[in-house]
Design an enzyme around this catalytic site. Sequence first.
Site, PDB file in Angstrom:
ATOM      1  N   GLY A  14       5.905   0.818  13.591  1.00 45.21           N
ATOM      2  CA  GLY A  14       5.410   0.835  12.218  1.00 45.21           C
ATOM      3  C   GLY A  14       6.191   1.817  11.354  1.00 45.21           C
ATOM      4  N   SER A 108      -6.362   8.961   6.485  1.00 43.52           N
ATOM      5  CA  SER A 108      -5.845   8.511   5.190  1.00 43.52           C
ATOM      6  C   SER A 108      -6.650   9.182   4.076  1.00 43.52           C
ATOM      7  CB  SER A 108      -5.995   6.996   5.085  1.00 43.52           C
ATOM      8  OG  SER A 108      -5.967   6.576   3.744  1.00 43.52           O
ATOM      9  N   SER A 109      -6.050   9.280   2.892  1.00 47.52           N
ATOM     10  CA  SER A 109      -6.741   9.911   1.757  1.00 47.52           C
ATOM     11  C   SER A 109      -7.943   9.090   1.284  1.00 47.52           C
ATOM     12  CB  SER A 109      -5.767  10.108   0.590  1.00 47.52           C
ATOM     13  OG  SER A 109      -5.191   8.884   0.213  1.00 47.52           O
ATOM     14  N   CYS A 110      -8.090   7.849   1.789  1.00 46.40           N
ATOM     15  CA  CYS A 110      -9.242   7.037   1.380  1.00 46.40           C
ATOM     16  C   CYS A 110     -10.551   7.515   2.005  1.00 46.40           C
ATOM     17  CB  CYS A 110      -9.023   5.576   1.699  1.00 46.40           C
ATOM     18  SG  CYS A 110      -9.053   5.270   3.464  1.00 46.40           S
ATOM     19  N   TYR A 137     -12.342   0.629   6.231  1.00 48.15           N
ATOM     20  CA  TYR A 137     -11.186   1.414   6.730  1.00 48.15           C
ATOM     21  C   TYR A 137     -11.522   2.899   6.691  1.00 48.15           C
ATOM     22  CZ  TYR A 137      -6.184   2.932   6.466  1.00 48.15           C
ATOM     23  OH  TYR A 137      -4.953   3.506   6.654  1.00 48.15           O
ATOM     24  N   LYS A 141     -11.755   5.708   9.709  1.00 43.55           N
ATOM     25  CA  LYS A 141     -10.948   6.944   9.703  1.00 43.55           C
ATOM     26  C   LYS A 141     -11.840   8.181   9.798  1.00 43.55           C
ATOM     27  CE  LYS A 141      -6.744   5.220   9.348  1.00 43.55           C
ATOM     28  NZ  LYS A 141      -5.818   5.324  10.484  1.00 43.55           N
ATOM     29  N   THR A 165      -1.484  11.169   2.337  1.00 41.90           N
ATOM     30  CA  THR A 165      -1.652  10.453   1.078  1.00 41.90           C
ATOM     31  C   THR A 165      -0.977   9.075   1.185  1.00 41.90           C
ATOM     32  OG1 THR A 165      -1.443  10.737  -1.299  1.00 41.90           O
ATOM     33  CG2 THR A 165       0.490  11.316   0.012  1.00 41.90           C
ATOM     34  N   HIS A 180       0.961  -2.340   0.374  1.00 39.82           N
ATOM     35  CA  HIS A 180       0.579  -1.332  -0.622  1.00 39.82           C
ATOM     36  C   HIS A 180       1.412  -1.529  -1.893  1.00 39.82           C
ATOM     37  CE1 HIS A 180      -0.744   0.774   3.150  1.00 39.82           C
ATOM     38  NE2 HIS A 180      -1.779   1.013   2.382  1.00 39.82           N
ATOM     39  N   TRP A 203      -0.903  -5.570 -10.551  1.00 45.20           N
ATOM     40  CA  TRP A 203      -2.341  -5.713 -10.345  1.00 45.20           C
ATOM     41  C   TRP A 203      -3.108  -4.610 -11.081  1.00 45.20           C
ATOM     42  CZ3 TRP A 203      -2.778  -6.372  -4.284  1.00 45.20           C
ATOM     43  CH2 TRP A 203      -2.114  -7.545  -3.903  1.00 45.20           C
TER      44      TRP A 203
HETATM   45  N1  NDP Z   1       1.069   3.235   4.875  1.00 42.85           N
HETATM   46  C1  NDP Z   1       0.352   4.117   4.195  1.00 42.85           C
HETATM   47  O1  NDP Z   1       0.431   4.214   2.954  1.00 42.85           O
HETATM   48  C2  NDP Z   1      -0.564   5.058   4.912  1.00 42.85           C
HETATM   49  C3  NDP Z   1      -0.737   5.004   6.297  1.00 42.85           C
HETATM   50  N2  NDP Z   1      -1.599   5.896   6.900  1.00 42.85           N
HETATM   51  C4  NDP Z   1      -1.844   5.843   8.348  1.00 42.85           C
HETATM   52  O2  NDP Z   1      -0.651   5.996   9.080  1.00 42.85           O
HETATM   53  C5  NDP Z   1      -0.725   5.246  10.300  1.00 42.85           C
HETATM   54  C6  NDP Z   1       0.465   4.323  10.405  1.00 42.85           C
HETATM   55  O3  NDP Z   1       0.515   3.450   9.281  1.00 42.85           O
HETATM   56  P1  NDP Z   1       1.826   2.573   8.948  1.00 42.85           P
HETATM   57  O4  NDP Z   1       2.951   3.026   9.778  1.00 42.85           O
HETATM   58  O5  NDP Z   1       1.930   2.514   7.488  1.00 42.85           O
HETATM   59  O6  NDP Z   1       1.352   1.131   9.456  1.00 42.85           O
HETATM   60  P2  NDP Z   1       2.233  -0.092   9.988  1.00 42.85           P
HETATM   61  O7  NDP Z   1       1.447  -1.313   9.692  1.00 42.85           O
HETATM   62  O8  NDP Z   1       3.632   0.015   9.499  1.00 42.85           O
HETATM   63  O9  NDP Z   1       2.256   0.152  11.570  1.00 42.85           O
HETATM   64  C7  NDP Z   1       1.089   0.078  12.316  1.00 42.85           C
HETATM   65  C8  NDP Z   1       1.449  -0.026  13.772  1.00 42.85           C
HETATM   66  O10 NDP Z   1       0.222  -0.161  14.497  1.00 42.85           O
HETATM   67  C9  NDP Z   1       0.434  -1.033  15.570  1.00 42.85           C
HETATM   68  N3  NDP Z   1      -0.810  -1.771  15.834  1.00 42.85           N
HETATM   69  C10 NDP Z   1      -1.669  -2.334  14.949  1.00 42.85           C
HETATM   70  N4  NDP Z   1      -2.661  -2.964  15.588  1.00 42.85           N
HETATM   71  C11 NDP Z   1      -2.420  -2.797  16.923  1.00 42.85           C
HETATM   72  C12 NDP Z   1      -3.083  -3.219  18.098  1.00 42.85           C
HETATM   73  N5  NDP Z   1      -4.216  -3.942  18.053  1.00 42.85           N
HETATM   74  N6  NDP Z   1      -2.543  -2.872  19.290  1.00 42.85           N
HETATM   75  C13 NDP Z   1      -1.411  -2.154  19.356  1.00 42.85           C
HETATM   76  N7  NDP Z   1      -0.740  -1.701  18.286  1.00 42.85           N
HETATM   77  C14 NDP Z   1      -1.246  -2.032  17.077  1.00 42.85           C
HETATM   78  C15 NDP Z   1       1.528  -2.004  15.172  1.00 42.85           C
HETATM   79  O11 NDP Z   1       2.286  -2.274  16.329  1.00 42.85           O
HETATM   80  P3  NDP Z   1       3.334  -3.516  16.483  1.00 42.85           P
HETATM   81  O12 NDP Z   1       4.428  -3.235  15.493  1.00 42.85           O
HETATM   82  O13 NDP Z   1       3.823  -3.418  17.875  1.00 42.85           O
HETATM   83  O14 NDP Z   1       2.578  -4.767  16.164  1.00 42.85           O
HETATM   84  C16 NDP Z   1       2.307  -1.233  14.106  1.00 42.85           C
HETATM   85  O15 NDP Z   1       3.550  -0.796  14.592  1.00 42.85           O
HETATM   86  C17 NDP Z   1      -2.066   4.522  10.266  1.00 42.85           C
HETATM   87  O16 NDP Z   1      -3.019   5.260  10.979  1.00 42.85           O
HETATM   88  C18 NDP Z   1      -2.425   4.519   8.797  1.00 42.85           C
HETATM   89  O17 NDP Z   1      -3.795   4.460   8.612  1.00 42.85           O
HETATM   90  C19 NDP Z   1      -2.262   6.851   6.188  1.00 42.85           C
HETATM   91  C20 NDP Z   1      -2.119   6.943   4.837  1.00 42.85           C
HETATM   92  C21 NDP Z   1      -1.282   6.050   4.087  1.00 42.85           C
HETATM   93  C1  F7E Z   2      -3.082   4.156   1.362  1.00 39.79           C
HETATM   94  C2  F7E Z   2      -4.343   3.562   0.807  1.00 39.79           C
HETATM   95  O1  F7E Z   2      -4.105   2.246   0.294  1.00 39.79           O
HETATM   96  C3  F7E Z   2      -5.237   1.516  -0.191  1.00 39.79           C
HETATM   97  O2  F7E Z   2      -5.698   2.045  -1.368  1.00 39.79           O
HETATM   98  P1  F7E Z   2      -4.901   2.154  -2.730  1.00 39.79           P
HETATM   99  O3  F7E Z   2      -4.473   3.552  -2.928  1.00 39.79           O
HETATM  100  O4  F7E Z   2      -5.720   1.562  -3.796  1.00 39.79           O
HETATM  101  O5  F7E Z   2      -3.574   1.337  -2.418  1.00 39.79           O
HETATM  102  P2  F7E Z   2      -2.656   0.204  -3.016  1.00 39.79           P
HETATM  103  O6  F7E Z   2      -1.297   0.705  -2.751  1.00 39.79           O
HETATM  104  O7  F7E Z   2      -2.959  -1.125  -2.445  1.00 39.79           O
HETATM  105  O8  F7E Z   2      -2.964   0.113  -4.581  1.00 39.79           O
HETATM  106  C4  F7E Z   2      -2.775   1.182  -5.454  1.00 39.79           C
HETATM  107  C5  F7E Z   2      -2.987   0.760  -6.873  1.00 39.79           C
HETATM  108  O9  F7E Z   2      -1.874  -0.061  -7.260  1.00 39.79           O
HETATM  109  C6  F7E Z   2      -2.337  -1.237  -7.903  1.00 39.79           C
HETATM  110  N1  F7E Z   2      -1.348  -2.317  -7.749  1.00 39.79           N
HETATM  111  C7  F7E Z   2      -0.613  -2.845  -8.754  1.00 39.79           C
HETATM  112  N2  F7E Z   2       0.160  -3.850  -8.298  1.00 39.79           N
HETATM  113  C8  F7E Z   2      -0.072  -3.920  -6.957  1.00 39.79           C
HETATM  114  C9  F7E Z   2       0.438  -4.764  -5.950  1.00 39.79           C
HETATM  115  O10 F7E Z   2       1.248  -5.643  -6.175  1.00 39.79           O
HETATM  116  N3  F7E Z   2      -0.008  -4.533  -4.686  1.00 39.79           N
HETATM  117  C10 F7E Z   2      -0.911  -3.548  -4.394  1.00 39.79           C
HETATM  118  N4  F7E Z   2      -1.298  -3.372  -3.103  1.00 39.79           N
HETATM  119  N5  F7E Z   2      -1.442  -2.758  -5.349  1.00 39.79           N
HETATM  120  C11 F7E Z   2      -1.021  -2.936  -6.614  1.00 39.79           C
HETATM  121  C12 F7E Z   2      -3.668  -1.498  -7.237  1.00 39.79           C
HETATM  122  O11 F7E Z   2      -4.476  -2.371  -8.014  1.00 39.79           O
HETATM  123  C13 F7E Z   2      -4.229  -0.075  -7.134  1.00 39.79           C
HETATM  124  O12 F7E Z   2      -4.794   0.310  -8.375  1.00 39.79           O
HETATM  125  C14 F7E Z   2      -6.428   1.599   0.710  1.00 39.79           C
HETATM  126  O13 F7E Z   2      -7.068   0.347   0.666  1.00 39.79           O
HETATM  127  C15 F7E Z   2      -6.109   2.197   2.006  1.00 39.79           C
HETATM  128  O14 F7E Z   2      -5.260   1.371   2.747  1.00 39.79           O
HETATM  129  C16 F7E Z   2      -5.412   3.497   1.834  1.00 39.79           C
HETATM  130  O15 F7E Z   2      -5.719   4.458   2.479  1.00 39.79           O
END
Ligand code: NDP
Ligand code: F7E
Length: 311
Positions: A14, A108-110, A137, A141, A165, A180, A203
């Site tokens: 990921g 996560s910040s959520c 979610y 968390k 964040t 996102h 959005w």
């Molecule tokens: N992205 C963001 O903006 C944020 C992310 N986080 C947190 O950071 C962490 C990583 O997120 P991120 O890297 O973005 O997510 P990704 O979706 O990029 O990666 C998630 C990983 O989790 C693995 N995974 C999911 N479901 C399963 C399962 N059932 N069994 C085994 N492996 C699984 C996947 O493995 P595979 O590739 O092998 O399928 C994947 O590599 C999470 O805990 C997330 O909540 C926190 C704040 C913000």
């Molecule tokens: C990391 C955090 O991410 C999620 O929360 P979020 O902060 O709301 O994340 P978001 O990136 O999806 O959106 C941020 C803002 O942006 C706007 N927006 C505009 N245009 C697009 C658009 O095209 N896609 C998305 N996704 N959002 C859009 C959207 O409407 C919103 O106002 C959690 O559910 C949870 O997963 C979590 O912890």
Amino acid sequence: MNKTDKIYIAGHRGMVGSAIMRKLRAEGFTNFVTRTSAELDLRDQPAVAAFFAEEKPGYVFLAAAKVGGIVANNTYRAEFLYDNLQIQNNIIHSSYVNGVTKLMFLGSSCIYPKMAPQPLHEDALLTGLLEPTNEPYAIAKIAGIKMCDAYRAQYGCDFISVMPTNLYGYNDNYHPQNSHVLPALIRRFHEAKESGAAEVVIWGSGSPLREFLFADDLAEACYYLMQNFDEAGFINIGSGKEISIKDLALLIKKIVGYAGELKFDSSKPDGTPRKLMDVSKLAEKGWTYKTELEEGIKLAYHDFLLKHVER
Ligand SMILES: NC(=O)C1=CN([C@@H]2O[C@H](COP(=O)(O)OP(=O)(O)OC[C@H]3O[C@@H](n4cnc5c(N)ncnc54)[C@H](OP(=O)(O)O)[C@@H]3O)[C@@H](O)[C@H]2O)C=CC1
Ligand SMILES: C[C@H]1O[C@H](OP(=O)(O)OP(=O)(O)OC[C@H]2O[C@@H](n3cnc4c(=O)[nH]c(N)nc43)[C@H](O)[C@@H]2O)[C@@H](O)[C@@H](O)C1=O
């Protein structure tokens, strides 16, 4: 952590897990254990128990989760709750059973109440109602934080929690609906530039405020905190800087080089009006971010072009 210690990075493919692995490799660590979700479904309790019993990792970074943007969170509500509870319960409990030296859980910040005072201080946890679009979610968390605390209190496990964040960077998810905002807009602006579209849909209202951190910076913070943080509760990880979604869209538009107009789609949810981390605890521990947003978006866009665009 010693350079030869066995480290399990759950979710190593990921965005976050791959950034943590790059950081650890750069620091000279070599002894990794990894499994893709196809090899080991982390929701499967007996399979996870067997994996830990066989591999006996010394350190665990729990970066595997069901992850997505606001619409994915709101649509797949059952999966965001069930998958995340299962994954974290299985890994945290198996880490205890198999004597893992230290585990880091990524939240996560959520987790914060929708209307919590800004910037979001760690003390605001469980002081109010959550944002409805990502409540399942967030509940998972919060359960992860409490599970690490409970295993620390009852069994003396050194299990820590960090709350990142909103993140972006290499290996991000660019799915049009489920990603996102930042990767979604990189893709949408790029495709609009390529097709010559007159406008790009954003959005919501564009007014929500968000904070963004480059995933490689997060990986540095995780590595740093694995060595310098061993408390109950958790610690925020962010930049401490925020931007409106409209300004973010304008910045991505400029970086991608798109010349058309923005169109706001009010049928899509805004989510939390503002989500800015209080990073004073992190600063006191001695860590601050490096990568400014504009520079990070350029790096992410370059990565997107390499991986997602057919030439
Ligand atoms: N992205 C963001 O903006 C944020 C992310 N986080 C947190 O950071 C962490 C990583 O997120 P991120 O890297 O973005 O997510 P990704 O979706 O990029 O990666 C998630 C990983 O989790 C693995 N995974 C999911 N479901 C399963 C399962 N059932 N069994 C085994 N492996 C699984 C996947 O493995 P595979 O590739 O092998 O399928 C994947 O590599 C999470 O805990 C997330 O909540 C926190 C704040 C913000
Ligand atoms: C990391 C955090 O991410 C999620 O929360 P979020 O902060 O709301 O994340 P978001 O990136 O999806 O959106 C941020 C803002 O942006 C706007 N927006 C505009 N245009 C697009 C658009 O095209 N896609 C998305 N996704 N959002 C859009 C959207 O409407 C919103 O106002 C959690 O559910 C949870 O997963 C979590 O912890």
